[in-house]
Scaffold this active site. Structure first.
Site, PDB file in Angstrom:
ATOM      1  N   ARG A  51       0.811  -1.243   0.000  1.00 64.22           N
ATOM      2  CA  ARG A  51       0.000   0.000   0.000  1.00 64.22           C
ATOM      3  C   ARG A  51       0.835   1.280   0.000  1.00 64.22           C
ATOM      4  O   ARG A  51       0.364   2.342   0.398  1.00 64.22           O
ATOM      5  CB  ARG A  51      -0.979   0.025   1.170  1.00 64.22           C
ATOM      6  CG  ARG A  51      -2.023  -1.070   1.077  1.00 64.22           C
ATOM      7  CD  ARG A  51      -3.364  -0.603   1.604  1.00 64.22           C
ATOM      8  NE  ARG A  51      -4.380  -1.587   1.313  1.00 64.22           N
ATOM      9  CZ  ARG A  51      -4.731  -2.560   2.144  1.00 64.22           C
ATOM     10  NH1 ARG A  51      -4.142  -2.661   3.311  1.00 64.22           N
ATOM     11  NH2 ARG A  51      -5.674  -3.401   1.797  1.00 64.22           N
ATOM     12  N   LYS A  58       4.589  11.691 -11.166  1.00 60.58           N
ATOM     13  CA  LYS A  58       3.764  10.856 -12.056  1.00 60.58           C
ATOM     14  C   LYS A  58       4.440   9.504 -12.228  1.00 60.58           C
ATOM     15  O   LYS A  58       5.645   9.435 -12.481  1.00 60.58           O
ATOM     16  CB  LYS A  58       3.614  11.514 -13.429  1.00 60.58           C
ATOM     17  CG  LYS A  58       2.550  12.586 -13.483  1.00 60.58           C
ATOM     18  CD  LYS A  58       2.314  13.010 -14.919  1.00 60.58           C
ATOM     19  CE  LYS A  58       1.262  14.103 -15.008  1.00 60.58           C
ATOM     20  NZ  LYS A  58       1.130  14.630 -16.378  1.00 60.58           N
ATOM     21  N   GLU A 104      13.171  18.533 -24.044  1.00 58.31           N
ATOM     22  CA  GLU A 104      12.356  18.869 -22.861  1.00 58.31           C
ATOM     23  C   GLU A 104      12.946  20.074 -22.122  1.00 58.31           C
ATOM     24  O   GLU A 104      12.227  20.785 -21.433  1.00 58.31           O
ATOM     25  CB  GLU A 104      12.248  17.665 -21.913  1.00 58.31           C
ATOM     26  CG  GLU A 104      11.663  16.401 -22.541  1.00 58.31           C
ATOM     27  CD  GLU A 104      10.126  16.317 -22.497  1.00 58.31           C
ATOM     28  OE1 GLU A 104       9.483  17.277 -22.019  1.00 58.31           O
ATOM     29  OE2 GLU A 104       9.589  15.300 -22.964  1.00 58.31           O
ATOM     30  N   LYS A 127       9.613  23.189 -13.392  1.00 62.17           N
ATOM     31  CA  LYS A 127       8.653  22.099 -13.197  1.00 62.17           C
ATOM     32  C   LYS A 127       8.122  22.108 -11.764  1.00 62.17           C
ATOM     33  O   LYS A 127       6.934  21.895 -11.535  1.00 62.17           O
ATOM     34  CB  LYS A 127       9.285  20.752 -13.541  1.00 62.17           C
ATOM     35  CG  LYS A 127       8.295  19.620 -13.340  1.00 62.17           C
ATOM     36  CD  LYS A 127       8.445  18.467 -14.265  1.00 62.17           C
ATOM     37  CE  LYS A 127       7.267  17.499 -14.061  1.00 62.17           C
ATOM     38  NZ  LYS A 127       7.384  16.269 -14.807  1.00 62.17           N
ATOM     39  N   GLU A 155      -2.714  17.772 -11.949  1.00 61.99           N
ATOM     40  CA  GLU A 155      -3.056  18.201 -13.315  1.00 61.99           C
ATOM     41  C   GLU A 155      -4.544  18.524 -13.497  1.00 61.99           C
ATOM     42  O   GLU A 155      -5.204  18.005 -14.386  1.00 61.99           O
ATOM     43  CB  GLU A 155      -2.598  17.156 -14.343  1.00 61.99           C
ATOM     44  CG  GLU A 155      -2.486  17.762 -15.735  1.00 61.99           C
ATOM     45  CD  GLU A 155      -1.735  16.874 -16.730  1.00 61.99           C
ATOM     46  OE1 GLU A 155      -0.608  16.435 -16.426  1.00 61.99           O
ATOM     47  OE2 GLU A 155      -2.282  16.661 -17.810  1.00 61.99           O
ATOM     48  N   ARG A 174      -0.766  22.207 -15.000  1.00 62.69           N
ATOM     49  CA  ARG A 174       0.264  21.178 -15.206  1.00 62.69           C
ATOM     50  C   ARG A 174       0.234  20.663 -16.652  1.00 62.69           C
ATOM     51  O   ARG A 174       1.242  20.196 -17.173  1.00 62.69           O
ATOM     52  CB  ARG A 174       0.098  20.024 -14.204  1.00 62.69           C
ATOM     53  CG  ARG A 174       1.216  19.006 -14.329  1.00 62.69           C
ATOM     54  CD  ARG A 174       1.361  18.086 -13.132  1.00 62.69           C
ATOM     55  NE  ARG A 174       2.453  17.161 -13.350  1.00 62.69           N
ATOM     56  CZ  ARG A 174       2.963  16.347 -12.447  1.00 62.69           C
ATOM     57  NH1 ARG A 174       2.472  16.344 -11.226  1.00 62.69           N
ATOM     58  NH2 ARG A 174       3.961  15.536 -12.736  1.00 62.69           N
ATOM     59  N   ASN A 220       2.786  19.500 -21.166  1.00 66.81           N
ATOM     60  CA  ASN A 220       2.573  18.652 -22.350  1.00 66.81           C
ATOM     61  C   ASN A 220       2.774  19.416 -23.650  1.00 66.81           C
ATOM     62  O   ASN A 220       2.362  18.917 -24.713  1.00 66.81           O
ATOM     63  CB  ASN A 220       1.161  18.072 -22.324  1.00 66.81           C
ATOM     64  CG  ASN A 220       1.063  16.942 -21.340  1.00 66.81           C
ATOM     65  OD1 ASN A 220       1.871  16.032 -21.356  1.00 66.81           O
ATOM     66  ND2 ASN A 220       0.083  17.011 -20.465  1.00 66.81           N
ATOM     67  N   HIS A 237       3.472  17.576 -26.833  1.00 63.59           N
ATOM     68  CA  HIS A 237       3.252  16.146 -26.598  1.00 63.59           C
ATOM     69  C   HIS A 237       2.031  15.596 -27.337  1.00 63.59           C
ATOM     70  O   HIS A 237       1.980  14.401 -27.616  1.00 63.59           O
ATOM     71  CB  HIS A 237       3.126  15.864 -25.095  1.00 63.59           C
ATOM     72  CG  HIS A 237       4.447  15.909 -24.374  1.00 63.59           C
ATOM     73  ND1 HIS A 237       5.244  17.035 -24.344  1.00 63.59           N
ATOM     74  CD2 HIS A 237       5.132  14.970 -23.665  1.00 63.59           C
ATOM     75  CE1 HIS A 237       6.334  16.785 -23.633  1.00 63.59           C
ATOM     76  NE2 HIS A 237       6.291  15.538 -23.223  1.00 63.59           N
ATOM     77  N   HIS A 243       3.254  12.720 -29.286  1.00 66.11           N
ATOM     78  CA  HIS A 243       2.876  11.342 -28.927  1.00 66.11           C
ATOM     79  C   HIS A 243       2.278  10.617 -30.127  1.00 66.11           C
ATOM     80  O   HIS A 243       2.460   9.410 -30.284  1.00 66.11           O
ATOM     81  CB  HIS A 243       1.842  11.337 -27.794  1.00 66.11           C
ATOM     82  CG  HIS A 243       2.460  11.363 -26.420  1.00 66.11           C
ATOM     83  ND1 HIS A 243       1.752  11.709 -25.295  1.00 66.11           N
ATOM     84  CD2 HIS A 243       3.715  11.071 -25.981  1.00 66.11           C
ATOM     85  CE1 HIS A 243       2.530  11.638 -24.229  1.00 66.11           C
ATOM     86  NE2 HIS A 243       3.730  11.269 -24.618  1.00 66.11           N
ATOM     87  N   HIS A 273      11.270   9.575 -27.794  1.00 71.15           N
ATOM     88  CA  HIS A 273      10.237  10.444 -27.210  1.00 71.15           C
ATOM     89  C   HIS A 273      10.604  11.925 -27.360  1.00 71.15           C
ATOM     90  O   HIS A 273       9.801  12.730 -27.825  1.00 71.15           O
ATOM     91  CB  HIS A 273      10.019  10.075 -25.740  1.00 71.15           C
ATOM     92  CG  HIS A 273       9.084  10.999 -25.029  1.00 71.15           C
ATOM     93  ND1 HIS A 273       7.728  11.016 -25.277  1.00 71.15           N
ATOM     94  CD2 HIS A 273       9.308  11.982 -24.107  1.00 71.15           C
ATOM     95  CE1 HIS A 273       7.158  11.959 -24.537  1.00 71.15           C
ATOM     96  NE2 HIS A 273       8.094  12.550 -23.819  1.00 71.15           N
TER      97      HIS A 273
HETATM   98  N1  GLY Z   1       5.791  15.087 -17.837  1.00 70.89           N
HETATM   99  C1  GLY Z   1       4.632  15.862 -17.625  1.00 70.89           C
HETATM  100  C2  GLY Z   1       4.264  15.989 -16.192  1.00 70.89           C
HETATM  101  O1  GLY Z   1       4.992  15.562 -15.324  1.00 70.89           O
HETATM  102  O2  GLY Z   1       3.217  16.515 -15.886  1.00 70.89           O
END
Ligand code: GLY
Length: 371
Positions: free
Chosen positions: A123, A145, A187, A229, A239, A243, A247, A250, A254, A268
């Protein structure tokens, strides 16, 4: 070289990102300092372990940690449900307990996989990120994330689980192939384009030298990205809004990456570079920025060797517009299949644009795909 510290401010889940040279050799003391108990489960990319495990393991040993190492095959294919379930079984068979800390040693794949495992094992276990690619140091290791991929798409199953510490050792970047370093640099440029126009200018003057091994400049670049960030994550951890700016590039990117088949023909970061060029091109199409500004972005990406269009020379299969649109509609930011794009009103003025008009997107894709 001393290291730089960037704080991610999330109340009781706050943590530091340490950035500098020689951090692998000091990892034990830094992990101790954030209160981790004696047992560590290190999940490492098998290739990265070959290069860096001896240094990390020596440092952990000196500080009295008992460590277990699980190696995972390099590559996006390891973000699969199978690998994930094997990892959980292996971790449990090693007798981990709730005082065990999971340590991710590798790039974005390992961080996402080990992070997800740490968030569900017993958990939830403490987690430390030791990112070894530029992309992971400036993006995926920060912000909590975690995810794996399913047949339905990339990163569709995962959690938000913040690490207790991120150790970004710049020495490890020296062992990266140039192509991977550059892919991560896409990035880096992203943060300038989102909301740091001065950083974008700074990169135009200093980025090439940072990429060529100037550690002071690379430390400045990585810490500026982490600060950018950290600010966004602190304001919108899960998000709900801004946030999504992270992207930028992206949604287009993507789609190209998925159509290329994750087989190494389009990395990527390369896809993100193409995506950012298209996002600015699209912004110019919609009259949000001048054509000159969009060209300026392309020129900066091209100047360091990043792609701004898909390769139409036969090295990659060329996707159809319909296939790309289908991918874009399936993006996590889409609502009722309406495409959300991150567009710009200038360099450093990105914004979230929901319900983006499909006819205009088709026109942008069509230009990108024409010889
Ligand atoms: N890589 C995008 C984020 O962490 O929100």
């Amino acid at each position: 070289m001393s290291y730089k510290t960037v704080r991610v401010d999330l109340n009781e889940r706050s943590y530091d990102i340490l950035i500098g040279s020689g951090l692998l050799d000091r990892a034990g003391e830094h992990i101790r300092a954030v209160g981790c108990h004696d047992r560590l489960l290190v999940v490492a990319d098998a290739s990265v372990a070959g290069l860096h495990w001896p240094r990390l393991s020596a440092s952990l040993k000196v500080c009295g940690f008992r460590t277990e190492l699980i190696k995972v095959a390099p590559g996006e294919a390891s973000k699969s449900f199978n690998t994930f379930s094997n990892l959980l079984e292996q971790a449990l068979s090693l007798g981990i307990d709730r005082r065990t800390t999971v340590v991710a040693l590798g790039g974005g794949v390992i961080g996402d996989l080990a992070g997800f495992a740490s968030s569900v094992l017993l958990r939830g276990l403490d987690f430390v990120q030791i990112p070894t690619t530029l992309l992971a140091q400036v993006d995926s290791s920060v912000g909590g994330k975690t995810a794996i991929n399913l047949g339905a798409g990339k990163n569709l199953v995962g959690t938000f689980h913040q690490p207790k510490l991120v150790l970004a050792d710049l020495d490890v970047l020296q062992t990266l192939p140039r192509r991977d370093l550059l892919a991560g640099y896409a990035e880096v440029i992203k943060y300038g384009l989102i909301n740091r126009p001065n950083f974008f200018e700074w990169l135009d003057s200093n980025g090439a030298a940072a990429l060529s091994g100037n550690l002071e400049l690379m430390a400045s670049a990585v810490s500026e990205c982490c600060r950018a960030k950290a600010e966004i994550v602190a304001a919108d951890e899960r998000e709900a809004g801004q946030r999504a700016l992270l992207n930028l590039g992206h949604t287009f990117g993507h789609a190209f990456e998925a159509e290329a088949g994750y087989n190494g023909s389009l990395l990527h970061g390369e896809a993100v570079s193409i995506g950012m060029a298209l996002a600015f091109h699209h912004s110019a199409r919609l009259g949000l920025i001048s054509k000159e500004e969009s060209i300026r972005v392309c020129e900066s990406l091209k100047a360091v060797g990043l792609p701004v269009r898909p390769d139409l020379t036969g090295n990659q299969s060329v996707p159809t517009i319909e296939a790309l649109l289908k991918r874009m509609k399936a993006d996590k930011k889409s609502v009722d299949s309406n495409i959300t794009l991150i567009l710009a009103r200038g360099i450093g003025k990105a914004f979230v644009c929901p319900n983006s008009e499909v006819a205009a997107i088709k026109a942008t894709l069509s230009e990108a795909l024409s010889p």
